[in-house]
Scaffold this motif. Structure first.
Motif: not given
Length: 508
Positions: A136-162
């Protein structure tokens, strides 16, 4: 009667949006109003990460305009959430206070985890993927998630966006070659800091306005025959080619690109660079668009607060239950038609007339449950209405290609109408698949005629293959004469496709 309503205000770094949900007759909330303002709050963050007075004024003025709408609708249940631009601001407490004092709203700043988690919730509750990586790339941040078996496994938010990438790397409206090179190197180095994305070979699922614009641009390029972008998919080479095409234009040309919002013309290239880079690192063959995002995640959490988990057990079943309610489908009748259709295809498989995969059985179930849905509009032309409604309505959990299969089966009338409906989508399927869907549709029509009076009289169906004949043995609970009349009328469609005479033997 007053309708129950609920609203979410999403204060993003690029846009601020008010969405109102209204409870429909199925008991679930659906989006009824969507108001957007391009505020670009990220551009008002100073070098010392303070949101300037001008930026706060833009925010307050936008919220006051939304306030007019929420007051008109007499809304009390309003969630107001803010993401990166306010989260990164050193003066966030002042901003919260000003919003509370000068508007009707109480603003809540989402943490990095919450922002990522809501995106994940939106995807797993509206798409059928059991595993994947969301971006999910917004204006000021970019969020990544990894899900397996429909469960959230990892997430990270980068402090940069478009917006921040554009501001940091691109001086003009469009990037020079050297700026693009620096941008790519930066993005790649940032994503490589994560040890859970490289080489995962999972679909990349895009959330947010830039991802939506990418899908819309591609649909316009290929004259896509369906409406809607939710669950639209692109191959890696499609993303690469679209990225190159956009990069070859000057700003005036970009502003005229069909499918691209004018207010995103200057930030679309940094955003697509992010998608392109991620697909390479993940080794993703597929880019899928989720039109549902952060706001929907907040909404799903609220709607499932009494559940043990905020994740629907089965997305497709939820969608088809909603369809059944919306179009007044008799569920008992639909279940009976489905059971009869499944018995017939099982027998045809055993007799060697069909080869069906697990997915094919699912299409039979779904097509049977929605058969003749279009009679809600007009019984005389219900087949055409059925196809149009199912082909053009977003059905959470079904990809566009799958939606057309269900539409073809649920609207089946005869071989010629099937061909006309399938004509626009012929290159989506092999000739063998279309032949198989034709038979499956004829089976569903036959099964529907076996419950013509909606008395649910069929108990069991057996098929015996003789030289030039198929004998259908139909065991019934009570008198079958009305069903027998309908079956004798409809069996010709199956006879032509199976190249066999069909004899129907009813008995108690």
């Amino acid at each position: 009667m007053e309708q129950e309503k609920y609203a979410i205000i999403d204060i993003g770094s690029n846009t601020i949006r008010l969405v109102i949900y209204t409870r429909d007759k199925s008991g679930r909330f659906s989006e009824s109003e969507n108001v957007k303002a391009v505020a670009r709050l990220r551009n008002y963050l100073t070098d010392d990460l303070t949101l300037s007075e001008e930026g706060i004024t833009v925010l307050i003025d936008t919220l006051k305009s939304f306030q007019e709408v929420t007051r008109h609708h007499q809304l009390e249940a309003i969630k107001c959430v803010a993401t990166a631009a306010v989260r990164q601001a050193e003066n966030q407490e002042t901003i919260i206070q000003r919003v509370g004092e000068e508007t009707d709203f109480t603003m809540r700043i989402l943490s990095e985890y919450e922002e990522a988690h809501y995106g994940y919730l939106a995807v797993v509750n509206s798409m059928s993927y059991k595993e994947g990586i969301t971006v999910d790339i917004g204006g000021g941040s970019t969020e990544l998630t990894l899900f397996e078996g429909r469960e959230l496994i990892h997430f990270h938010s980068f402090p940069f966006g478009a917006l921040s990438l554009k501001k940091q790397f691109i001086e003009g409206d469009t990037p020079k070659k050297s700026e693009l090179k620096a941008l790519r190197e930066f993005i790649e180095s940032q994503f490589l800091s994560l040890d859970w994305i490289e080489g995962k070979n999972l679909p990349l699922i895009g959330i947010g306005g830039s991802a939506r614009n990418l899908a819309q641009i591609h649909q316009e390029q290929i004259d896509y025959p369906l409406s809607g972008v939710h669950q639209y998919t692109m191959k890696r080479k499609d993303v690469e080619e679209t990225n190159k095409w956009l990069g070859s234009m000057d700003f005036d040309e970009l502003q005229r690109v069909e499918g691209l919002s004018r207010d995103r013309a200057d930030i679309i290239i940094p955003a697509v660079e992010v998608f392109n880079c991620l697909m390479e690192l993940i080794d993703a063959e597929l880019f899928a668009l989720s039109r549902k995002g952060l706001r929907d995640g907040v909404f799903y959490e609220e709607m499932t607060k009494d559940f043990e988990m905020p994740v629907f057990p089965n997305v497709i079943e939820e969608s088809f239950y909603d369809l059944a309610i919306d179009y007044d489908i008799n569920l008992t009748h639909a279940i009976h038609v489905t059971n009869s259709a499944l018995m017939i295809v099982r027998e045809l498989v055993d007799e060697g007339f069909l080869e069906l995969s697990e997915s094919d059985h699912r299409w039979v179930r779904l097509g049977s449950s929605m058969y003749n849905l279009g009679s809600y509009i007009d019984s005389e032309s219900s087949n055409q209405h059925t196809f149009y409604l199912l082909a053009n309505r977003t059905i959470d959990g079904l990809l566009h290609k799958e939606r057309i299969i269900v539409a073809l089966l649920a609207s089946y009338k005869n071989k010629n109408l099937f061909k006309r409906n399938a004509a626009l989508y012929e290159d989506w399927y092999t000739e063998e698949e279309l032949d198989k869907f034709n038979i499956m549709g004829a089976v569903i029509k036959f099964a529907y005629s076996l419950n013509a009076t909606k008395r649910d009289i069929v108990k069991d169906i057996q098929i015996e293959s003789k030289k030039e004949e198929l004998v259908f043995s139909i065991q019934c609970r009570e008198d079958w004469k009305p069903e027998q009349y309908q079956v004798e009328k409809q069996k010709k469609h199956l006879e032509k496709l199976l190249k066999k005479t069909i004899t129907v033997d009813f008995h108690e």
